[in-house]
Scaffold this motif. Structure first.
Motif, mmCIF file in Angstrom:
data_model
loop_
_atom_site.group_PDB
_atom_site.id
_atom_site.type_symbol
_atom_site.label_atom_id
_atom_site.label_comp_id
_atom_site.label_asym_id
_atom_site.label_seq_id
_atom_site.Cartn_x
_atom_site.Cartn_y
_atom_site.Cartn_z
ATOM 1 N N ALA A 143 0.863 -1.189 0.000
ATOM 2 C CA ALA A 143 0.000 0.000 0.000
ATOM 3 C C ALA A 143 0.898 1.238 0.000
ATOM 4 C CB ALA A 143 -0.901 -0.001 1.227
ATOM 5 N N TYR A 144 0.712 2.108 -1.006
ATOM 6 C CA TYR A 144 1.592 3.273 -1.109
ATOM 7 C C TYR A 144 1.004 4.310 -2.061
ATOM 8 C CZ TYR A 144 2.861 0.974 -5.484
ATOM 9 O OH TYR A 144 2.811 0.371 -6.708
ATOM 10 N N PHE A 145 1.548 5.530 -1.977
ATOM 11 C CA PHE A 145 1.326 6.571 -2.974
ATOM 12 C C PHE A 145 2.660 6.810 -3.656
ATOM 13 C CE2 PHE A 145 1.996 10.993 -4.170
ATOM 14 C CZ PHE A 145 0.929 11.211 -5.037
ATOM 15 N N LYS A 146 2.646 6.912 -4.962
ATOM 16 C CA LYS A 146 3.859 7.267 -5.702
ATOM 17 C C LYS A 146 3.464 8.356 -6.689
ATOM 18 C CE LYS A 146 6.880 4.180 -6.563
ATOM 19 N NZ LYS A 146 8.194 4.283 -5.990
ATOM 20 N N GLY A 147 4.130 9.508 -6.545
ATOM 21 C CA GLY A 147 3.807 10.626 -7.412
ATOM 22 C C GLY A 147 5.012 11.492 -7.689
ATOM 23 N N GLY A 159 -7.092 -2.377 -4.956
ATOM 24 C CA GLY A 159 -7.662 -1.063 -5.230
ATOM 25 C C GLY A 159 -6.639 0.024 -5.416
ATOM 26 N N GLY A 160 -7.169 1.238 -5.461
ATOM 27 C CA GLY A 160 -6.326 2.403 -5.616
ATOM 28 C C GLY A 160 -7.046 3.482 -6.392
ATOM 29 N N ASN A 189 4.573 23.053 -7.855
ATOM 30 C CA ASN A 189 3.213 23.452 -7.488
ATOM 31 C C ASN A 189 2.157 22.423 -7.859
ATOM 32 O OD1 ASN A 189 3.830 26.017 -6.353
ATOM 33 N ND2 ASN A 189 4.275 26.725 -8.425
ATOM 34 N N ARG A 190 2.588 21.282 -8.346
ATOM 35 C CA ARG A 190 1.663 20.190 -8.700
ATOM 36 C C ARG A 190 2.312 18.876 -8.296
ATOM 37 N NH1 ARG A 190 -2.081 17.911 -12.111
ATOM 38 N NH2 ARG A 190 -1.517 16.717 -13.891
ATOM 39 N N LEU A 191 1.530 18.011 -7.650
ATOM 40 C CA LEU A 191 1.978 16.668 -7.288
ATOM 41 C C LEU A 191 0.910 15.702 -7.775
ATOM 42 C CD1 LEU A 191 3.858 14.681 -5.766
ATOM 43 C CD2 LEU A 191 2.524 15.167 -3.702
ATOM 44 N N ALA A 192 1.269 14.838 -8.707
ATOM 45 C CA ALA A 192 0.305 13.893 -9.281
ATOM 46 C C ALA A 192 0.860 12.483 -9.197
ATOM 47 C CB ALA A 192 0.002 14.252 -10.734
ATOM 48 N N GLY A 193 -0.016 11.544 -8.884
ATOM 49 C CA GLY A 193 0.394 10.154 -8.795
ATOM 50 C C GLY A 193 -0.768 9.246 -8.474
#
Length: 133
Positions: A102-106, A124-125, A113-117
């Protein structure tokens, strides 16, 4: 500059969209040893109000840890633990411990000024984007 100080690029208020939406704010706790996140997000129709303390563990009588860890406290009484890992513009937030499924990677872009991941967990996710306001 240590890894926690590098996370100072999160300081400010962010608009969150994707699988969860709302607003979140990061600020330094007095002394600069902890980064605090406070936010209100809606995920799958449920409002999540939370506070997160991010920093190095330094237990009573012990040595300071080497990983940037956090604990989230939410209005429903949940506590969630994470490990933050920043490598250049890539941020990974591990659920529980490094290497967790389970993790976020971005990635940061637009001058930071933008973080996307993506948030990922077994079964799921969802995609998530934060834009500084």
């Amino acid at each position: 500059m240590n890894e926690l100080q590098q996370l100072g690029r999160l300081v400010g208020t962010w608009s969150v969209t994707g699988g969860a939406s709302g607003t979140t704010t990061f600020e330094w706790l007095d002394g600069g040893h902890f980064l605090v996140q406070r936010g209100t997000l809606v995920h799958e129709g449920h409002e999540v109000r939370m506070t997160e303390m991010i920093g190095y563990e330094h237990p009573f009588g012990g040595e300071r840890g080497t990983e940037v860890k956090s604990r989230v406290y939410d209005a429903d009484g949940n506590t969630l633990d994470y490990v933050y890992e920043l490598d250049g513009d890539e941020l990974t937030i591990w659920g529980g411990s490094k290497g967790s499924p389970a993790y976020f990677k971005g990635s940061f872009s637009d001058g930071g000024n933008r973080l996307a991941g993506d948030w990922v967990w077994p079964g799921g996710g969802y995609q998530a984007t934060m834009v500084r306001v």
